[in-house]
Structure formats: C-alpha cells, structure tokens
Design an enzyme around this catalytic site. Structure first.
Site, PDB file in Angstrom:
ATOM      1  N   GLU A  96       0.656  -1.227   0.020  1.00  0.00           N
ATOM      2  CA  GLU A  96      -0.063  -0.478   0.339  1.00  0.00           C
ATOM      3  C   GLU A  96       1.573   1.401  -0.061  1.00  0.00           C
ATOM      4  O   GLU A  96       1.924   1.436   0.292  1.00  0.00           O
ATOM      5  CB  GLU A  96      -1.250   0.059   1.002  1.00  0.00           C
ATOM      6  CG  GLU A  96      -1.708  -0.980   1.275  1.00  0.00           C
ATOM      7  CD  GLU A  96      -2.584  -1.246   2.161  1.00  0.00           C
ATOM      8  OE1 GLU A  96      -4.282  -1.877   1.987  1.00  0.00           O
ATOM      9  OE2 GLU A  96      -2.646  -0.282   3.746  1.00  0.00           O
ATOM     10  N   CYS A 109       3.402   8.628   0.027  1.00  0.00           N
ATOM     11  CA  CYS A 109       4.268   7.631   1.677  1.00  0.00           C
ATOM     12  C   CYS A 109       4.299   6.065   0.778  1.00  0.00           C
ATOM     13  O   CYS A 109       3.023   5.663   0.670  1.00  0.00           O
ATOM     14  CB  CYS A 109       2.786   7.896   2.957  1.00  0.00           C
ATOM     15  SG  CYS A 109       3.613   6.605   3.943  1.00  0.00           S
ATOM     16  N   CYS A 116       6.153  -7.001   7.330  1.00  0.00           N
ATOM     17  CA  CYS A 116       7.518  -6.206   8.080  1.00  0.00           C
ATOM     18  C   CYS A 116       7.617  -7.527   8.645  1.00  0.00           C
ATOM     19  O   CYS A 116       6.958  -8.391   9.151  1.00  0.00           O
ATOM     20  CB  CYS A 116       6.594  -5.357   8.649  1.00  0.00           C
ATOM     21  SG  CYS A 116       8.216  -3.998   9.369  1.00  0.00           S
ATOM     22  N   CYS A 120       6.178  -4.299  16.289  1.00  0.00           N
ATOM     23  CA  CYS A 120       5.946  -3.087  16.291  1.00  0.00           C
ATOM     24  C   CYS A 120       4.246  -3.749  16.966  1.00  0.00           C
ATOM     25  O   CYS A 120       3.690  -3.779  16.085  1.00  0.00           O
ATOM     26  CB  CYS A 120       6.016  -1.873  15.486  1.00  0.00           C
ATOM     27  SG  CYS A 120       7.864  -1.213  15.419  1.00  0.00           S
ATOM     28  N   CYS A 123       1.706  -1.206  14.899  1.00  0.00           N
ATOM     29  CA  CYS A 123       1.212  -1.315  13.408  1.00  0.00           C
ATOM     30  C   CYS A 123       0.703  -2.005  13.336  1.00  0.00           C
ATOM     31  O   CYS A 123       1.417  -3.441  13.802  1.00  0.00           O
ATOM     32  CB  CYS A 123       2.376  -0.766  13.631  1.00  0.00           C
ATOM     33  SG  CYS A 123       3.261  -0.147  11.867  1.00  0.00           S
ATOM     34  N   GLY A 167       6.864  -1.687   6.223  1.00  0.00           N
ATOM     35  CA  GLY A 167       8.161  -2.268   5.825  1.00  0.00           C
ATOM     36  C   GLY A 167       8.578  -1.643   6.578  1.00  0.00           C
ATOM     37  O   GLY A 167       8.679  -0.144   6.566  1.00  0.00           O
ATOM     38  N   CYS A 341      -0.607   6.953   9.774  1.00  0.00           N
ATOM     39  CA  CYS A 341      -0.295   5.754   9.817  1.00  0.00           C
ATOM     40  C   CYS A 341       0.173   5.282  11.065  1.00  0.00           C
ATOM     41  O   CYS A 341      -0.944   5.153  11.873  1.00  0.00           O
ATOM     42  CB  CYS A 341       0.902   7.713  10.795  1.00  0.00           C
ATOM     43  SG  CYS A 341       2.251   7.054  11.521  1.00  0.00           S
TER      44      CYS A 341
END
Length: 353
Positions: A96, A109, A116, A120, A123, A167, A341
């Site tokens: 994305e 972005c 990934c 985290c 996220c 990522g 985000c």
C-alpha cells in the site's frame, strides 16, 4: 534477477550489460541511453511506448527482456482527499501507498517491504509476515503512480516522498538507496533528495551506514518512547538497538551529514503521554539536534492502544515547545480508509484484482 523463462528484467541490468547486448545485436551503443531514458525519466511501462526506437529494436527488447511495472489494483479517496492505493507487484503481492495532499505540498508515502519483519505492537503492518523486499524499480513505480494521482486528481506536482509505508526501509537497504538514485537523478525523476525522508524503527548499524554513504535525504526515527523499558514493550527491535546505541548512531549520522534528524513520537493514552515522558523526550533532544513530530495514534483491531486525549497532547507539545524544542503536531489523514500512519495492512486479499 527477476526472470521469466530466459528473459531478464531490463530494469535490473547495468548500463554496460545493456550496451553489450545492443552491440552484440548490431545496434548502436547510444540506443542504451535512449532506453534508460524511457525507463527512468519517462517511466515507460512497456517497450511499445519507446517510440523513438525502431520497431525491430522494440521487438528485440521484447524478445529478450521483461518489464514488470507495478499496477494500481485499487484505490480509495478519503473524506480529507487522501488517496490510498493497493499496488500489485508482478508476483501478485500487494503493498500500500498513500498520497497525502496539503495546501502547499503533495506527499507520497511509499512502502519498502511486502509485510514487515519487525513486530511493533501498535502498527498493523507489524502483525503481517514479511514476504519479501520490494525491488528498487518497484519502489520507483510507487512514486510514479502516486505522482500521476497528484497531477490527475489535484492538478499539483508531487513535492515530497516519505519512506513510511509498509516495511522497515533499512532492512531493504540496497533497494531503498537505489530507488532514491532513480528518483533524484537528473536521468530519472530529478527530485531533490531534501524532499525525501526515510523513516526507520531504529537499526543503529544501518543508520551509521547511511552516514558513511553520505546520503543527502532526511532521516526520521520512530521513537515513541524515550526510555528503554517502555520502548521494549512496543518495539521489540529496541532490545537489540537500545536508546543509548541509537542516540550514538544518530550523533554519528549528524556529524557526517549535518542533517537534523526527525524524531517521530506517537502519543498513546496513559502509556507515554505524561509530562515525565515529555521530560525524558526532552533529554534526548539535548544529545543530538532533532525536531519532533508528535503523531496522533490511529487505532487498529490487533492492538489495545488508544489515542491520547486532545488536552494531554496539547500539554505534552507545549511542555517541549516551552523548552525550545522544534515540535510539529501531525494530525491524522485518511483515517476513514485505513490510510493513516500505522494502518497499512493490505485489507484486500493478495492476488485479487
């Protein structure tokens, strides 16, 4: 090298290899420059677009090489004009990217990995497996496609690029650096490296490598907690790259590049949003020249975090500003389409158009 049968990906061969191929086939060497211009300056998506090449040469290229352009599988436009795209790669993987419009800028972005490898806790991408790194040409393609969206939908050129999508960019170092070359080169898109920001969760040795390679783009560190105990809870990478090690790497980066670093700090309700947390963050700013982006949290289904209260955010920012820290509060964009985000996660099933 990506190959289909005996065909090579033309965007992964060197200029010398291309010249040698053309010479072997009886073509003039200067054709290589024309082909490279079509690939990186004009962003050609097929050999048929290369109109100043002869039909015979275009046929020859099609016979021996492949082009694997990234495609927009689908896109959504948010109420605030943010555009989120699902980009389909040649092997049907989806990543994305987001176009974030503002009055004075258009920001792309972009993603650097399919999934990934970092986990985290706040996220959405961190809850996915890492399938593979994204090739330099595929990163470049994301920029081109978002640039086209900016011009088509908002009649405004793309002004900024942030490697803040899916990522960890520094775990795909070579492709990220190569993609920046394609984007900034006069033979490519010709954008200023000062308009590009690469964001990392904190890989100290790779931050030092950026410094040694004398990169010209901006660096952002996703900090989100200014003490190791809290950062370990939300960012497991901190267990092997603690704050002391990271700050040393940032100091090294600044000494080499003289580029001020951005610290990104998401405020989570009742976790890292107290004035004591603000004081700990202030202490970091005394060790290396930085500016701070305070970011609203965007809740995801997988995590139990929630956004801090508005007055708490204001108090936190004011505390730092009153101590002379350069603080910018980044309001969320594209929340209604999961484009904000930390929300990028390929809700669409991979492989579907």
């Amino acid at each position: 090298m990506v190959e289909t049968g005996l065909k090579k990906d033309i965007r992964k061969i060197s200029n010398k290899e291309l010249k040698d191929f053309l010479k072997e086939k009886g073509e003039k060497a200067f054709r290589a420059k024309q082909i490279q211009e079509w690939l990186w300056k004009k962003s050609a998506r097929s050999f048929d677009e290369m109109s100043n090449l002869s039909l015979n040469l275009r046929s020859l290229l099609k016979e021996h090489f492949e082009l694997f352009p990234v495609k927009v599988a689908e896109f959504q436009i948010s109420n605030d004009r943010t555009i989120k795209s699902a980009f389909q790669l040649h092997d049907t993987h989806l990543v994305e990217g987001v176009l974030i419009p503002a009055d004075d800028r258009m920001t792309a972005c972009i993603s650097s990995q399919v999934g990934c490898s970092l986990t985290c806790k706040f996220c959405a991408t961190g809850y996915m497996d890492r399938k593979r790194n994204i090739e330099a040409a595929e990163i470049y393609d994301q920029v081109v496609l978002i640039k086209d969206q900016a011009e088509k939908h908002y009649k405004h050129p793309l002004t900024n690029i942030v490697y803040m999508g899916m990522g960890e960019p520094l775990l795909n170092y070579a492709n990220v650096i190569k993609s920046v070359e394609y984007i900034t080169s006069p033979e490519g898109l010709g954008m200023s490296p000062k308009r590009i920001t690469v964001s990392t969760a904190g890989i100290a040795k790779m931050i030092k490598k950026l410094a040694d390679d004398e990169v010209k783009f901006n660096l952002a560190l996703s900090l989100h907690a200014a003490n190791d105990e809290k950062r370990n809870q939300i960012m497991p990478i901190n267990e092997t790259n603690n704050l002391k090690v990271l700050i040393e790497a940032l100091q090294y980066f600044y000494q080499k590049t003289k580029t001020r670093i951005t610290l990104e700090y998401i405020l989570f309700y009742n976790f890292n949003d107290s004035l004591q947390d603000a004081e700990e963050l202030f202490k970091v700013t005394k060790k290396v020249p930085v500016k701070i982006n305070i970011i609203e949290y965007n809740p995801i289904a997988e995590a139990n975090f929630s956004n801090t209260k508005a007055d708490t955010l204001d108090q936190f920012a004011s505390y730092l500003e009153n101590k002379g820290v350069n603080v910018n509060v980044r309001r969320s964009r594209g929340k209604d389409i999961d484009a904000a985000c930390g929300q990028l996660a390929n809700r669409k099933k991979e492989g579907n158009n």
